[in-house]
Structure formats: C-alpha cells, structure tokens
Write a protein that holds these residues in place. Structure first.
Motif, PDB file in Angstrom:
ATOM      1  N   GLN A  93       0.832  -1.212   0.000  1.00 27.26           N
ATOM      2  CA  GLN A  93       0.000   0.000   0.000  1.00 27.26           C
ATOM      3  C   GLN A  93       0.863   1.257   0.000  1.00 27.26           C
ATOM      4  O   GLN A  93       0.549   2.236  -0.687  1.00 27.26           O
ATOM      5  CB  GLN A  93      -0.935  -0.025   1.216  1.00 27.26           C
ATOM      6  N   LEU A  96       1.920   1.779  -3.551  1.00 24.74           N
ATOM      7  CA  LEU A  96       0.835   2.305  -4.401  1.00 24.74           C
ATOM      8  C   LEU A  96       0.531   3.764  -4.050  1.00 24.74           C
ATOM      9  O   LEU A  96       0.277   4.589  -4.939  1.00 24.74           O
ATOM     10  CB  LEU A  96      -0.422   1.448  -4.248  1.00 24.74           C
ATOM     11  N   ASP A  97       0.576   4.070  -2.764  1.00 27.76           N
ATOM     12  CA  ASP A  97       0.314   5.453  -2.330  1.00 27.76           C
ATOM     13  C   ASP A  97       1.294   6.433  -2.973  1.00 27.76           C
ATOM     14  O   ASP A  97       0.992   7.615  -3.121  1.00 27.76           O
ATOM     15  CB  ASP A  97       0.437   5.575  -0.801  1.00 27.76           C
ATOM     16  N   ALA A 100       2.903   3.793  -7.586  1.00 22.02           N
ATOM     17  CA  ALA A 100       3.074   2.535  -8.323  1.00 22.02           C
ATOM     18  C   ALA A 100       1.784   2.206  -9.073  1.00 22.02           C
ATOM     19  O   ALA A 100       0.684   2.488  -8.585  1.00 22.02           O
ATOM     20  CB  ALA A 100       3.446   1.405  -7.369  1.00 22.02           C
TER      21      ALA A 100
ATOM     22  N   MET B   1      -2.431   3.619  -9.014  1.00 16.76           N
ATOM     23  CA  MET B   1      -3.823   3.419  -8.627  1.00 16.76           C
ATOM     24  C   MET B   1      -3.897   2.974  -7.169  1.00 16.76           C
ATOM     25  O   MET B   1      -3.193   2.079  -6.736  1.00 16.76           O
ATOM     26  CB  MET B   1      -4.433   2.336  -9.506  1.00 16.76           C
ATOM     27  N   LYS B   2      -4.763   3.588  -6.443  1.00 18.73           N
ATOM     28  CA  LYS B   2      -4.894   3.202  -5.037  1.00 18.73           C
ATOM     29  C   LYS B   2      -5.925   2.098  -4.888  1.00 18.73           C
ATOM     30  O   LYS B   2      -6.937   2.056  -5.570  1.00 18.73           O
ATOM     31  CB  LYS B   2      -5.348   4.417  -4.211  1.00 18.73           C
ATOM     32  N   THR B   3      -5.659   1.217  -3.989  1.00 16.88           N
ATOM     33  CA  THR B   3      -6.648   0.194  -3.676  1.00 16.88           C
ATOM     34  C   THR B   3      -6.824   0.177  -2.166  1.00 16.88           C
ATOM     35  O   THR B   3      -6.007   0.712  -1.430  1.00 16.88           O
ATOM     36  CB  THR B   3      -6.167  -1.202  -4.125  1.00 16.88           C
ATOM     37  N   MET B   5      -7.495  -1.943   1.400  1.00 12.42           N
ATOM     38  CA  MET B   5      -7.317  -3.272   1.978  1.00 12.42           C
ATOM     39  C   MET B   5      -8.567  -3.702   2.733  1.00 12.42           C
ATOM     40  O   MET B   5      -9.167  -2.910   3.447  1.00 12.42           O
ATOM     41  CB  MET B   5      -6.113  -3.269   2.916  1.00 12.42           C
TER      42      MET B   5
END
Lengths: 408, 408
Positions: A93, A96-97, A100, B1-3, B5
């Motif tokens: 995370q 990605l933050d 990425a 892109m953020k995801t 959790m």
C-alpha cells in the motif's frame, strides 16, 4: 514417557505466537487482520524485542520509498513493485500510495493473499502450468480484471484459453521472454512473435504485453558494466516489442527491470514499468554490487535488520548470538553488523551465529543486543511472521507478513 | 492506482492458507488444532499436491523411527529427540510413543509451543540470558516440573536463581559444556565444576546434570574418523561427570550426541541420553558424511522431500522448477532428485530451481512433478506451515508444523 496433546483452536494459536512475545494482548491479536498493523499494548524499545526479531528502520524505509517514487515521478516508465520481497500488504500500500501502477507477485498463492487484501492490479510473474493452479488463476481473474499472468509456451496458451472460456471470462496474458536468464521465458524473435499471435487467436485471452525480466543482470558488480549489459538486453526486448507492433499487435506493457537497474532501464525508451523489489530494504547482496556513485550501492539505505542477542562467549575473540540459518537467508552473503565495525558474522548452525572480533568499535557482551543488515532480503522476510517497524528506537505496532510461506 | 485493503480475521486467514490448496474445507481447517492432523476433504494423490509442497514418505519415516528406537531399546543410554528438526507435536509424539524419555527444544518460543501441545519433559538446549525470556522460562517451569534449561555462566545462574526464587519454584538447570564446538558452553574442568557448585548453592535451582553437545562432530565425513573424534570428546565429558560426582554432586544427566554419532556415543559409558534429530528425515547433508557401512550414510532413509513442478524449459539440457531459496534450506548442499538419476539441481533464485540434465534416467517435461530430497532438513522444515505425509502415493491429512518460525 507418554504425554497427551491438548486441543486448541487456530485463533488461540495464531494469537499465542504473538502473545508469546508479551507485547500484544490475546484479545487484540485475535481481533487483528493479517493485512493491517497490529498495535502493541504499549510503545516498546527496539532493544526490548524478543530476538531474533525482524525489524524495519522506518526512516530508512521512507527514504527508500520516497527516493524511488521521486526518481520515477516524471518518467514515462512507471513502477510495478514486486511483493515477493516483502509479502506484506501494508508495504504494498505504501508503494501504491507513492504512485506505483500495480504490483507483481511471484506465485499464485502469493497473489491470492494480495488480492484478498484488496489489491486489484496484480501480475503473476512466473509461469503457471498445472491444472489445479490454472483453476486458481481463473478464480483470481474472476475477482479482478486487473489480474494478469505470463506464459512462455503454446500448450499453456491453449490450457488457459480453455479454462478462461469455460469460466466465461477474458484473461489478461503477457508473454514471458527469455532475455538471457535461462530460467523462464520463450526464445526471443520468431518463437515469441508466434506466441503473441497464438494469444491473439485465443478468444478467451487478451494479450497484455511482454515481460522481459533480466534477473541475471540485477546483481552484476559494477554499475557501468551492469549498464552496458542491461542496455543491450533491454534494447533487444524493445526491438521485439517494435517488431510485434509492426506486425499489427498493440503491446501495452513491456515490464522488467529491478533494483539493480532502476537508474539504467529507466533510460531505455519503450519499457513501461519496472519490477523493483529490494530497493525497499536493500541487503548485503545488493550493497556489494556497487552503485553509480561508488563501490557500495547506497542509493537506498538498509532498512531490513535482524535484532539478535549475544547469548554465550565460550571462547576469546568471538561471541555467539541467537540468530542462524533460521533467522537469515543463507543463499549468498552473510549478514553484516550495522552499527559496529571490526566484527564479522559467521554461521553457527540452525539457531546460532558467531560474531568474530577483529578490532571491534564497540564491546559486545553476553546479554547485549545487536542489529544486523539482512544478507538477502526476500528469503529473510520469508522466515518471519511479522515485521517490527521502529522510529527513534521505538516500536508501536507489528506488520504481519501475510504472504509468508506462499511460494505455491 | 490506489486500492483499499479489506478486513479479515485471523481464523479466515489461517484457514485460507490451507483452503488455497483446495484440499481442506474452511470449516475443517478452522476447527483444527495446530497440534493434530488435519484431515483432507478426500484422499489425494501425492502428485496432485500444490507445489512446492513439503511431503513426508511415511514408510521411510516409520523405518527411521523404528530403527532408532530399536537400536536404543536395551541400552542404558536413552533418546531425548530434538524437536528443532521437525517442530511438530505429531512427530514428537511418535518419538515418545517409541520410548524417548523427553524432548529437546532449541529456543524458549519452540518450547512454549511444545509445552502448550502437552509435552512435559522439555530441555531448552541453548542459553537464555535476557530478562524477558528468563520470565518466559519461569512461566514454563511453573507449568511443568519436567522443564529444564542450560546455563554456561555464573551471572546467568544468579539471574535464574533470583527469578525462580521470586516465583517460589525450583528450576531444573543443566550446565552446558563447551566440548569444542566453541558455540555455547562453559570451559571444561575447573570452570565447569565451579558452575555446578554455584547451582548447588542457589536455593531456587536444582542441578540437573550436564549437556555436552558436540555439534562440530556430527557432520564429520567418514564414520571411523567421526568415531575417533567423538570418543575422545565425549570421553572428556564423562571424565568431568565422574570428577563432579567425586566432589559429592549427583549428575543425573549427561546429554549430547546426535544423528551423526548415534551408533558411536551409544557405546560411551556414562552418556545418559542422545539429542538425535535428523535421523527422522535424513537429508543430503547427512547422506554425504558416510555411515558405518559405506560412503553414503543410509542407516536411515530420506523421508523429507519437496514436491516441485517443472514450469518452463527456456533452454536445452535443463528445465526450471518452482522451488528455490524459499522452498529449500540453502546453507550447504543442494537438493537431490530422489527417483531420477543423471539430473542435478542448481539454485535459480528465490522461487526457482534449475534441473540440469546429464544423462537423465527419465524424461522431465513442463508440467511434470518431481520429488527432491531436502538439502538440510531442519531449516527446510522451518519454511513450511505443514507436512503432507503420504503412503502408497496417497495423502489423507496435513501435519501442522506448529513451531515453524519459533526461533526466539
């Protein structure tokens, strides 16, 4: 003497591993997820952790995360970090933050953990060939359209097409190229082109692009030498990409590269994303290959350390610590003490390491704790259930290594 | 892109690791204990397991268990198997069922798992020196009078005496001798005698005997050479024992030895028990040292194997399997194919191994599964969550490796 085994549930057990350390209450551990930080009962000194402990220097980690993200911020090439290094959704995370575009997983079981943790864009970078695992891939693809695999042979294309068709989905498939690592991947040139065509002819498959992972170049010693070799190798992959495009096929992705070539492949026009992993932690292996600026590769700082305790001194000039083959990866270099010079580590068996004194910059006595830079980060991480991150020598939470052991 | 959790409990996670293999239902996995066999939903062919899988050839295992037990049945020296090898209560129980007098654990956290599983007689074979772990030892000793530790320095005797006195218990303490391994243990002779006296003077400690573990001798090549070296070394330990007895102290235990000297130390009068471990599984390391009967040490059969899948063939004369640094211990020898000659294994990185063909006795193609003898059993076991035992190529249950990762 016979003894009887007691019955106990998975929850109690999962908790006991953590509670054994007396740092987290059973209630909190049982309520925690394997994807989020588990708070300690109270802030704890780094030096009070039960050893061997896998610790992360968060300042060094942040430096590494920020430096890599910043280096790629304005480039057309992007980052697709490999989670096989850390196996930890919390760290994925953070990547990605910082921009990425997705993540890589080494194996299906690792991808299962990451998708379950909520990550959508996952590329499995190793071929998957057996019926049971193909079925598991299809289950993952059903859950996320951002899920992708690699193939390197025609029969595998047919098998995946059959499985995807049966499940009524379109599966995103990249062609894995053998760029000289001779580990996985199809031969460059005509065989690779034919495989791309085979994917295009498969109604249930979508051609996602090319994977050109030059694993054999990542640890070459000497930045200039590594640069020359990587430019030739990745140049050939770009040529193949252009040739496939000339044949009328769109190639949306050319993925490859790693921490050893992060500032080399980024200059090769046509590479879309980099599968960097070790930059997050660095390790003794990578430090030894040398960087652009000098004989030690220190663009990134060692953030992954093992805290160990000196437990015995049976002979002069050495002291024994409680960290051996079960505490460090042993495939290549030995661990190195981070803060003390004139002391070298040598393996002392499954459970022990021997610190040998040459001219130590600091005394080490029985009961003392020492920090060692991990020998090789990925397989070292895989030995532990959680990281202890610290700032200012204080630990406030655990980060579960959710995909530990997921090599299937 | 953020995801984002997702949240998920430990039970779901613990189960998912097993259920990912589609062999055990979530309900069964969640209900299972980490100390007992987990039944598969249905009998499964060995060859259908998700790879890399840690498998145990039960016929070979039984042969090893029975042979060692039978060898020691009528001897005054007894067996005190070391669970650091298998970390599995199910296997420890098989050893006790065949006459072992107790077990050894390498570290406190490993002992915690074993005591929680119901085992009472546990010797922790490595010194414990920090305050937090001394407290954990006291907790274990409170639960079982059969629990014992080793010490190798005077300060540690004082610390344990203070902790045991504060808890109002009597703690069973052995003196760890440095018999030449130079890893842990006090110097033989007067220093060791003085430590025995110090224990006797400590009101909260009970002197349990001596540990003389000659780790440096276990893997010496050539049985005759190993025999000569071990007779001298263990002879010195017996002399020390007699000297302590002459000084008026009872020495109930002289524990040491291992798989490499099982049929050597058993003939040394005065050794009370043997800390055998690897005989259960054997491995490439041990096979290479030679036995009494020949150049290969095959008194015991290789029972610990990794099942791997051939996933790619990027070049002639070799094939890539899905088992690398995260599937095998890498500290010494490489794995060896059990059933196919003319093929050697070389490391292919974290996730891969390369099988190199010389003159293979059987073809291996992409999709095929192969069995490899573990390179070094203890650290290989420590990479996996469970064993798959099999008979007649059929697997019916999992054996959880309950103490995996417990090196603290």
């Amino acid at each position: 003497m016979k003894t009887k085994m007691s019955r106990r549930g998975f929850v109690g057990f999962a908790a006991s591993g953590v509670v054994g350390a007396s740092l987290v209450s059973a209630r909190e551990a049982a309520a925690a997820t394997p994807y989020e930080p588990i708070p300690l009962d109270q802030p704890t000194s780094l030096w009070d952790l039960p050893t061997p402990a896998l610790v992360v220097d968060e300042e060094a980690l942040d430096h590494n995360l920020d430096k890599m993200a910043s280096f790629y911020r304005n480039k057309t090439t992007k980052l697709r970090p490999h989670v096989k290094t850390h196996k930890c959704p919390i760290l994925a995370q953070k990547q990605l933050d910082r921009g990425a575009i997705g993540i890589c997983a080494a194996k299906v079981s690792e991808a299962e953990v990451m998708l379950d943790a909520g990550f959508a864009d996952i590329l499995v970078t190793s071929p998957v060939v057996t019926k049971d695992k193909i079925e598991r891939v299809i289950e993952l693809a059903k859950k996320s359209s951002g899920f992708a695999i690699v193939v390197d042979q025609a029969q595998n294309v047919r098998d995946f097409n059959d499985a995807a068709a049966a499940a009524a989905i379109e599966l995103n498939v990249l062609v894995d190229l053998n760029v000289g690592t001779d580990r996985t991947g199809i031969t460059m040139g005509a065989p690779a082109q034919a495989l791309v065509e085979a994917i295009h002819k498969s109604p249930a498959l979508k051609f996602g692009g090319l994977q050109a992972y030059a694993g054999h170049l990542q640890h070459l010693s000497g930045w200039e030498y590594r640069k020359r070799r990587s430019e030739v190798t990745m140049g050939q992959a770009v040529e193949l990409k252009e040739s496939i495009e000339k044949a009328g096929f769109d190639v949306p992705v050319l993925t490859g590269g790693g921490t050893g070539t992060y500032n080399i492949d980024s200059e090769v026009d046509g590479i879309t994303d980099m599968q960097v992993g070790s930059y997050l932690f660095m390790d003794v292996n990578y430090r030894n290959i040398g960087g652009k600026e000098g004989a030690v590769y220190d663009d990134f700082r060692p953030s992954l350390l093992v805290l160990a305790t000196a437990i015995s001194q049976p002979a002069e000039g050495r002291i024994t610590i409680d960290a051996g083959y079960k505490a460090f990866a042993t495939d290549n270099d030995s661990p190195v003490l981070r803060d003390i010079q004139g002391v070298s580590y040598r393996w002392g068996g499954d459970e022990h390491g021997i610190l040998q004194f040459k001219n130590p910059s600091r005394r080490i006595e029985v009961g003392d704790k020492v920090l060692l830079i991990a020998s090789h980060c990925d397989p070292t991480v895989n030995l532990y259930d959680h990281f202890y991150p610290y700032r200012s020598e204080t630990v406030t939470e655990l980060w579960p290594i959710a995909a530990r052991g997921r090599s299937q």
